[in-house]
Design an enzyme around this catalytic site. Structure first.
Site, PDB file in Angstrom:
ATOM      1  CD  GLU A   1      -0.298  -2.523   3.769  1.00  0.00           C
ATOM      2  OE1 GLU A   1      -1.198  -1.719   3.122  1.00  0.00           O
ATOM      3  OE2 GLU A   1       0.156  -3.524   3.586  1.00  0.00           O
TER       4      GLU A   1
ATOM      5  CG  HIS B   1      -4.976  -3.225   5.140  1.00  0.00           C
ATOM      6  ND1 HIS B   1      -3.698  -2.996   5.270  1.00  0.00           N
ATOM      7  CD2 HIS B   1      -5.260  -4.225   4.200  1.00  0.00           C
ATOM      8  CE1 HIS B   1      -2.911  -4.089   4.555  1.00  0.00           C
ATOM      9  NE2 HIS B   1      -3.935  -4.854   3.813  1.00  0.00           N
TER      10      HIS B   1
ATOM     11  CD  GLU C   1      -5.161  -8.306   4.298  1.00  0.00           C
ATOM     12  OE1 GLU C   1      -5.370  -8.847   3.210  1.00  0.00           O
ATOM     13  OE2 GLU C   1      -4.942  -7.107   4.757  1.00  0.00           O
TER      14      GLU C   1
ATOM     15  CG  ASN D   1      -5.718  -3.255  -0.704  1.00  0.00           C
ATOM     16  OD1 ASN D   1      -5.715  -2.220  -1.118  1.00  0.00           O
ATOM     17  ND2 ASN D   1      -5.180  -3.585   0.642  1.00  0.00           N
ATOM     18  CD1 TRP D   2      -5.831  -3.266  -7.562  1.00  0.00           C
ATOM     19  CD2 TRP D   2      -5.923  -1.218  -8.601  1.00  0.00           C
ATOM     20  NE1 TRP D   2      -6.260  -3.508  -8.688  1.00  0.00           N
ATOM     21  CE2 TRP D   2      -6.544  -2.159  -9.245  1.00  0.00           C
ATOM     22  CE3 TRP D   2      -5.863  -0.165  -9.083  1.00  0.00           C
ATOM     23  CZ2 TRP D   2      -7.021  -1.811 -10.680  1.00  0.00           C
ATOM     24  CZ3 TRP D   2      -6.470   0.118 -10.305  1.00  0.00           C
ATOM     25  CH2 TRP D   2      -6.939  -0.715 -10.949  1.00  0.00           C
ATOM     26  CE  LYS D   3      -1.564  -4.214   0.251  1.00  0.00           C
ATOM     27  NZ  LYS D   3      -0.630  -4.884   1.200  1.00  0.00           N
TER      28      LYS D   3
ATOM     29  CB  SER E   1       2.333 -13.850   0.355  1.00  0.00           C
ATOM     30  OG  SER E   1       3.151 -12.890   0.888  1.00  0.00           O
TER      31      SER E   1
ATOM     32  N   GLY F   1      -2.944  -8.402  -2.381  1.00  0.00           N
ATOM     33  CA  GLY F   1      -2.218  -7.006  -2.544  1.00  0.00           C
ATOM     34  C   GLY F   1      -1.225  -7.197  -3.920  1.00  0.00           C
ATOM     35  N   GLY F   2       0.041  -7.621  -3.933  1.00  0.00           N
ATOM     36  CA  GLY F   2       0.799  -7.429  -4.964  1.00  0.00           C
ATOM     37  C   GLY F   2       0.493  -8.242  -6.299  1.00  0.00           C
TER      38      GLY F   2
ATOM     39  N   GLY G   1       2.775  -8.806   2.029  1.00  0.00           N
ATOM     40  CA  GLY G   1       3.996  -8.423   1.258  1.00  0.00           C
ATOM     41  C   GLY G   1       5.392  -8.990   1.565  1.00  0.00           C
TER      42      GLY G   1
HETATM   43  P1  13P Z   1       0.027  -8.913  -0.458  1.00  0.00           P
HETATM   44  O1  13P Z   1      -0.762  -9.730  -1.399  1.00  0.00           O
HETATM   45  O2  13P Z   1       1.007  -8.037  -1.082  1.00  0.00           O
HETATM   46  O3  13P Z   1       0.876  -9.795   0.531  1.00  0.00           O
HETATM   47  O4  13P Z   1      -0.762  -7.845   0.394  1.00  0.00           O
HETATM   48  C1  13P Z   1      -2.086  -8.501   1.118  1.00  0.00           C
HETATM   49  C2  13P Z   1      -2.701  -7.268   1.575  1.00  0.00           C
HETATM   50  O5  13P Z   1      -2.461  -6.480   2.504  1.00  0.00           O
HETATM   51  C3  13P Z   1      -3.907  -7.022   0.624  1.00  0.00           C
HETATM   52  O6  13P Z   1      -4.933  -6.288   1.658  1.00  0.00           O
END
Ligand code: 13P
Length: 246
Positions: free
Chosen positions: A92, A90, A164, A4-6, A210, A231-232, A170
């Site tokens: 967010e 998600h 999640e 997930n590149w966000k 994470s 994500g990251g 994050g």
């Molecule tokens: P991180 O891996 O940056 O914690 O993000 C997780 C996430 O929200 C994937 O959708």
């Protein structure tokens, strides 16, 4: 393994990352790999990944097929841009853009109807965990986010769920494999209760929060963790590829 590149990466950065993933030796018999770039990068991803086994997802969509919905993207638009999957609900989107489980349900229905595979996200906040409400929150999110499928008593087996925990996203704080497994098992039991044994066994449940190269292995050793939403660590070729080789 879903990346997930966000809201990250320029077109040039995306091109480098996609080419890096594409040229790596990934054993697609062992792992399914998916990238979810921002909308404006979907076309590039579709061009660069054509002919590979790497799948593409949207990060969100609207439930309608077309109309006066400024700023929104329809299921068909995602399909035309090369998506087979779409991330829905998600945390967010729920926390920052006021998305609710009710709209996630509408979106999941529209995705299924359009032939897109939804990746439905659920997870508790730190406050909810500390108040020992994790299982109540997860149950309510599942009941509401998959309300139509529950009513029908039928959930397409391609649907993917992603647990999640909000406090792990994050923050560098991964849920321990045991904590994640406990919730994954709860979700699997919920699936068996609401649908049937086969659905419970077949539906894939991803963990997100994470995830990094150095914790993916122990997470994947848990019996009810089928994959990860990253994500990251999915934004760098080396770390994402190392996760796909868990
Ligand atoms: P991180 O891996 O940056 O914690 O993000 C997780 C996430 O929200 C994937 O959708």
């Amino acid at each position: 393994m879903a990346a997930n590149w966000k809201m990250n990466l320029s077109l040039d950065e995306a091109r480098d990352l996609l080419n890096g993933i594409k040229s790596a030796k990934i054993d697609f018999n062992k792992v399914e790999v998916l990238v979810a770039p921002p909308f404006t990068t979907l076309q590039l991803a579709n061009e660069l990944l054509a002919g590979t086994d790497i799948l593409i997802a949207g990060q969100n969509m609207h439930w309608g097929s077309k109309g006066a919905f400024t700023g929104e993207i329809s299921p068909l638009m995602l399909k035309e841009a090369g998506c087979s999957h779409v991330i829905l609900g998600h945390s967010e989107r729920r926390a920052l853009f006021f998305e609710t489980s009710e709209t996630v349900n509408q979106k999941a229905d529209a995705a299924i109807e359009a032939g897109l595979i939804p990746i439905v996200c659920i997870g508790e906040t730190l406050k909810e965990r500390e108040e020992k409400k994790t299982f109540d929150v997860i149950r309510t999110q599942l009941n509401k986010s998959l309300k139509t499928s529950c009513k029908l008593g039928n959930l397409p087996q391609s649907v993917i769920l992603a647990y999640e925990p909000v406090w792990a996203i994050g923050t560098g704080k991964t849920a321990t494999p045991e904590v994640a497994q406990e919730v994954h098992l709860f979700i699997r039991r919920w699936l068996i209760e609401n649908f049937d044994h086969n659905t419970g066994e077949t539906i894939r449940i991803l963990y997100g929060g994470s995830v990094k190269p150095d914790n993916i292995k122990e997470l994947m050793l848990q019996p009810d963790i089928d994959g990860a939403l990253i994500g990251g660590a999915s934004l760098k070729t080396d770390s994402f590829l190392s996760i796909t080789k868990f």
